[in-house]
Motif scaffolding. Structure first.
Motif, PDB file in Angstrom:
ATOM      1  N   LEU A  53       0.833  -1.202   0.000  1.00 22.97           N
ATOM      2  CA  LEU A  53       0.000   0.000   0.000  1.00 22.97           C
ATOM      3  C   LEU A  53       0.868   1.252   0.000  1.00 22.97           C
ATOM      4  CD1 LEU A  53      -2.947  -0.608   2.507  1.00 22.97           C
ATOM      5  CD2 LEU A  53      -3.078  -0.357   0.046  1.00 22.97           C
ATOM      6  N   LEU A  54       1.904   1.233   0.804  1.00 20.23           N
ATOM      7  CA  LEU A  54       2.789   2.386   0.910  1.00 20.23           C
ATOM      8  C   LEU A  54       3.406   2.713  -0.447  1.00 20.23           C
ATOM      9  CD1 LEU A  54       3.750   4.305   3.123  1.00 20.23           C
ATOM     10  CD2 LEU A  54       5.711   2.810   3.480  1.00 20.23           C
ATOM     11  N   ASN A  55       3.825   1.676  -1.150  1.00 16.44           N
ATOM     12  CA  ASN A  55       4.397   1.866  -2.486  1.00 16.44           C
ATOM     13  C   ASN A  55       3.346   2.381  -3.470  1.00 16.44           C
ATOM     14  OD1 ASN A  55       4.910   0.460  -5.362  1.00 16.44           O
ATOM     15  ND2 ASN A  55       6.877   0.989  -4.423  1.00 16.44           N
ATOM     16  N   GLN A  56       2.150   1.807  -3.394  1.00 18.45           N
ATOM     17  CA  GLN A  56       1.088   2.161  -4.331  1.00 18.45           C
ATOM     18  C   GLN A  56       0.652   3.616  -4.167  1.00 18.45           C
ATOM     19  OE1 GLN A  56      -0.237   0.358  -6.765  1.00 18.45           O
ATOM     20  NE2 GLN A  56      -1.765   1.883  -7.348  1.00 18.45           N
ATOM     21  N   PHE A  57       0.634   4.098  -2.931  1.00 19.53           N
ATOM     22  CA  PHE A  57       0.107   5.439  -2.656  1.00 19.53           C
ATOM     23  C   PHE A  57       1.199   6.484  -2.435  1.00 19.53           C
ATOM     24  CE2 PHE A  57      -3.577   2.832  -1.811  1.00 19.53           C
ATOM     25  CZ  PHE A  57      -4.639   3.621  -2.229  1.00 19.53           C
ATOM     26  N   ALA A  58       2.457   6.118  -2.635  1.00 23.70           N
ATOM     27  CA  ALA A  58       3.555   7.058  -2.377  1.00 23.70           C
ATOM     28  C   ALA A  58       3.373   8.367  -3.134  1.00 23.70           C
ATOM     29  CB  ALA A  58       4.893   6.402  -2.741  1.00 23.70           C
ATOM     30  N   ALA A  59       3.022   8.268  -4.414  1.00 27.78           N
ATOM     31  CA  ALA A  59       2.831   9.482  -5.222  1.00 27.78           C
ATOM     32  C   ALA A  59       1.648  10.301  -4.720  1.00 27.78           C
ATOM     33  CB  ALA A  59       2.633   9.108  -6.691  1.00 27.78           C
ATOM     34  N   LYS A  60       0.629   9.627  -4.212  1.00 24.87           N
ATOM     35  CA  LYS A  60      -0.546  10.329  -3.684  1.00 24.87           C
ATOM     36  C   LYS A  60      -0.179  11.139  -2.446  1.00 24.87           C
ATOM     37  CE  LYS A  60      -3.494   8.301  -6.572  1.00 24.87           C
ATOM     38  NZ  LYS A  60      -4.249   9.048  -7.594  1.00 24.87           N
ATOM     39  N   PHE A  61       0.684  10.562  -1.595  1.00 25.13           N
ATOM     40  CA  PHE A  61       1.123  11.299  -0.407  1.00 25.13           C
ATOM     41  C   PHE A  61       1.910  12.545  -0.817  1.00 25.13           C
ATOM     42  CE2 PHE A  61       1.101   6.873   1.575  1.00 25.13           C
ATOM     43  CZ  PHE A  61      -0.126   7.067   2.184  1.00 25.13           C
ATOM     44  N   VAL A  62       2.758  12.406  -1.839  1.00 21.25           N
ATOM     45  CA  VAL A  62       3.539  13.545  -2.329  1.00 21.25           C
ATOM     46  C   VAL A  62       2.613  14.620  -2.898  1.00 21.25           C
ATOM     47  CG1 VAL A  62       5.232  14.307  -4.046  1.00 21.25           C
ATOM     48  CG2 VAL A  62       5.591  12.172  -2.790  1.00 21.25           C
ATOM     49  N   ASP A  63       1.632  14.206  -3.697  1.00 24.81           N
ATOM     50  CA  ASP A  63       0.675  15.158  -4.272  1.00 24.81           C
ATOM     51  C   ASP A  63      -0.099  15.886  -3.176  1.00 24.81           C
ATOM     52  OD1 ASP A  63       1.455  14.385  -6.794  1.00 24.81           O
ATOM     53  OD2 ASP A  63      -0.262  13.049  -7.125  1.00 24.81           O
ATOM     54  N   ALA A  64      -0.507  15.143  -2.145  1.00 27.04           N
ATOM     55  CA  ALA A  64      -1.255  15.752  -1.042  1.00 27.04           C
ATOM     56  C   ALA A  64      -0.411  16.795  -0.320  1.00 27.04           C
ATOM     57  CB  ALA A  64      -1.714  14.677  -0.057  1.00 27.04           C
ATOM     58  N   ASN A  65       0.852  16.502  -0.148  1.00 26.46           N
ATOM     59  CA  ASN A  65       1.743  17.458   0.514  1.00 26.46           C
ATOM     60  C   ASN A  65       1.919  18.723  -0.312  1.00 26.46           C
ATOM     61  OD1 ASN A  65       2.063  15.872   2.752  1.00 26.46           O
ATOM     62  ND2 ASN A  65       4.097  15.118   2.214  1.00 26.46           N
ATOM     63  N   LYS A  66       1.979  18.583  -1.622  1.00 29.98           N
ATOM     64  CA  LYS A  66       2.080  19.767  -2.481  1.00 29.98           C
ATOM     65  C   LYS A  66       0.828  20.625  -2.360  1.00 29.98           C
ATOM     66  CE  LYS A  66       5.190  17.724  -5.914  1.00 29.98           C
ATOM     67  NZ  LYS A  66       5.331  17.253  -7.333  1.00 29.98           N
ATOM     68  N   LEU A  67      -0.334  19.980  -2.291  1.00 33.63           N
ATOM     69  CA  LEU A  67      -1.581  20.719  -2.126  1.00 33.63           C
ATOM     70  C   LEU A  67      -1.607  21.425  -0.779  1.00 33.63           C
ATOM     71  CD1 LEU A  67      -4.093  18.094  -3.583  1.00 33.63           C
ATOM     72  CD2 LEU A  67      -3.480  20.291  -4.619  1.00 33.63           C
ATOM     73  N   TRP A  68      -1.132  20.733   0.260  1.00 31.30           N
ATOM     74  CA  TRP A  68      -1.110  21.357   1.588  1.00 31.30           C
ATOM     75  C   TRP A  68      -0.165  22.545   1.616  1.00 31.30           C
ATOM     76  CZ3 TRP A  68       2.806  21.866   5.315  1.00 31.30           C
ATOM     77  CH2 TRP A  68       2.364  22.405   6.540  1.00 31.30           C
ATOM     78  N   GLU A  69       0.986  22.427   0.950  1.00 27.99           N
ATOM     79  CA  GLU A  69       1.924  23.551   0.891  1.00 27.99           C
ATOM     80  C   GLU A  69       1.276  24.766   0.241  1.00 27.99           C
ATOM     81  OE1 GLU A  69       5.186  21.880  -1.187  1.00 27.99           O
ATOM     82  OE2 GLU A  69       5.819  20.600   0.493  1.00 27.99           O
ATOM     83  N   GLY A  70       0.370  24.511  -0.701  1.00 25.96           N
ATOM     84  CA  GLY A  70      -0.368  25.609  -1.320  1.00 25.96           C
ATOM     85  C   GLY A  70      -1.245  26.335  -0.332  1.00 25.96           C
ATOM     86  N   SER A  71      -1.786  25.571   0.641  1.00 25.03           N
ATOM     87  CA  SER A  71      -2.639  26.215   1.652  1.00 25.03           C
ATOM     88  C   SER A  71      -1.842  27.180   2.509  1.00 25.03           C
ATOM     89  CB  SER A  71      -3.298  25.148   2.546  1.00 25.03           C
ATOM     90  OG  SER A  71      -2.379  24.629   3.492  1.00 25.03           O
TER      91      SER A  71
END
Length: 380
Positions: free
Chosen positions: A52-70
């Motif tokens: 799961l960690l491998n499968q969603f790694a990119a999703k975690f990165v994308d979420a962090n980029k969105l949070w940085e935008g906030s």
């Protein structure tokens, strides 16, 4: 569509587990852009299935980029959904500090029932969600807004009935209790009940997962016991000492370290009985639901949010003495489980393992047939 779960995810506390399971399911849907109320760090993901960690790694990165935008005051459009975590006194933090008009949702989980001084907070939100009928009733008394109950769930691919490993002494009778230590959670009632039961049965073992990221809030907990909980010399909760000072020998207590929610299934498969003797639960209590989903016969207080999950078929409900008092506006509906009734229930399950197995099987079926899973939760 943007969705913000405006709190921190994790694998070892209630809000964190909720956030993680919602994140995994929503970000797997291409219709949504999902972020949390803070950066997702490796320490927040301990114990997750490596695949799961491998499968969603990119999703975690994308979420962090969105949070940085906030943090740079990104603007949300009117179709974005910002879900806030409201606790006792309806307090909340706007961790994702966005500007612009969006749909604001309050997810309320609280045990302090004195809501009147805080009623105006709800008017800031377009939608109000909560985790139990008990919380809904209390909210309805202070707000005319529509309030929707969405019960929490379990991951049925992690928590399901299975055989014991066969590596532990088969003559022992393992009793589990989970949750961070506080008066509300009733660990004092667990200790007192187990002490009486264990004096009759030297093969009884109390397995506890009582540690949390916030040990200091547990210090001084005493309840109906003679001795209070203290820290040890290293600054950790001295749980074995607490049990020992209140009459339970060290060798009958198995004090688990703080571990990932994903690892708890390995604990549950060794357990004979689950104890959940909370004085109040805003939701339906994750450890209780996970044990039930794992086919463990459970003994539970019959009060507050717990009424939404337990019945005489899927568990052994324990009637409670009401803690209400004219001056206790903060504890409406709270109840204290009767120790004698708990000991009697433990004895019945000890003597009739076949009946206990049947209760556990019914509990596991009830969890699934009533949609108490994270998949069903997310769909609602």
């Amino acid at each position: 569509m943007r969705i913000i779960f405006n709190w921190q995810l994790g694998t070892n506390f209630g809000w964190g587990i909720l956030g993680l399971n919602l994140f995994l399911r929503f970000c797997n849907d291409k219709r949504f852009q999902v972020s949390m109320g803070g950066a997702i760090k490796p320490s927040h993901l301990q114990g997750i299935d490596p695949i799961l960690l491998n499968q969603f790694a990119a999703k975690f990165v994308d979420a962090n980029k969105l949070w940085e935008g906030s943090q740079s005051r990104a603007i949300l459009d009117d179709k974005a959904v910002n879900i806030y975590a409201l606790g006792n006194e309806l307090s909340h933090n706007d961790r994702a500090n966005y500007s612009g008009r969006c749909i604001k949702v309050a997810r309320t989980i609280f045990e302090n029932t004195n809501l009147t001084p805080h009623r105006e907070i709800l008017s800031k939100f377009d939608t109000i969600l909560t985790g139990s009928e008990w919380n809904k009733e209390l909210l309805t008394e202070i707000s005319e807004q529509n309030i929707k109950v969405i019960h929490e769930g379990v991951d049925e691919t992690v928590f399901f009935p299975t055989d014991k490993s066969g590596l532990l002494p088969e003559e022992n009778f393992y009793i589990f209790s989970g949750g961070k230590i506080e008066f509300r959670k009733g660990q004092d009632i667990v200790i007192k009940s187990f002490k009486i039961f264990a004096e009759r049965h030297k093969n009884a073992r109390l397995v506890v997962a009582w540690r949390s990221p916030w040990p200091n809030i547990s210090v001084g907990t005493k309840g109906i016991l003679e001795h209070e909980l203290k820290l040890d010399q290293k600054g950790f909760l001295d749980i074995k000492r607490w049990c020992s000072e209140n009459g339970i020998p060290d060798w009958q207590v198995i004090d688990l370290p703080m571990i990932s929610n994903f690892s708890m299934s390995q604990v549950y498969k060794e357990i004979d009985v689950g104890l959940q003797l909370s004085r109040a639960e805003a939701c339906t209590c994750l450890p209780l639901m996970e044990m039930m989903a794992s086919g463990i016969p459970c003994i539970s207080s019959q009060n507050t949010g717990l009424r939404d999950i337990i019945n005489s078929e899927n568990s052994i409900p324990i009637e409670c003495d009401n803690l209400d008092a004219p001056s206790a506006k903060d504890k409406i509906g709270w109840g204290e489980a009767n120790v004698d009734s708990v000991v009697e229930a433990l004895e019945s399950l000890y003597q009739d393992r076949k009946a206990g197995k049947a209760i556990g099987n019914r509990a596991a079926n009830w969890i699934r047939s009533n949609g108490r899973t994270w998949n069903a939760h997310s769909e609602e």
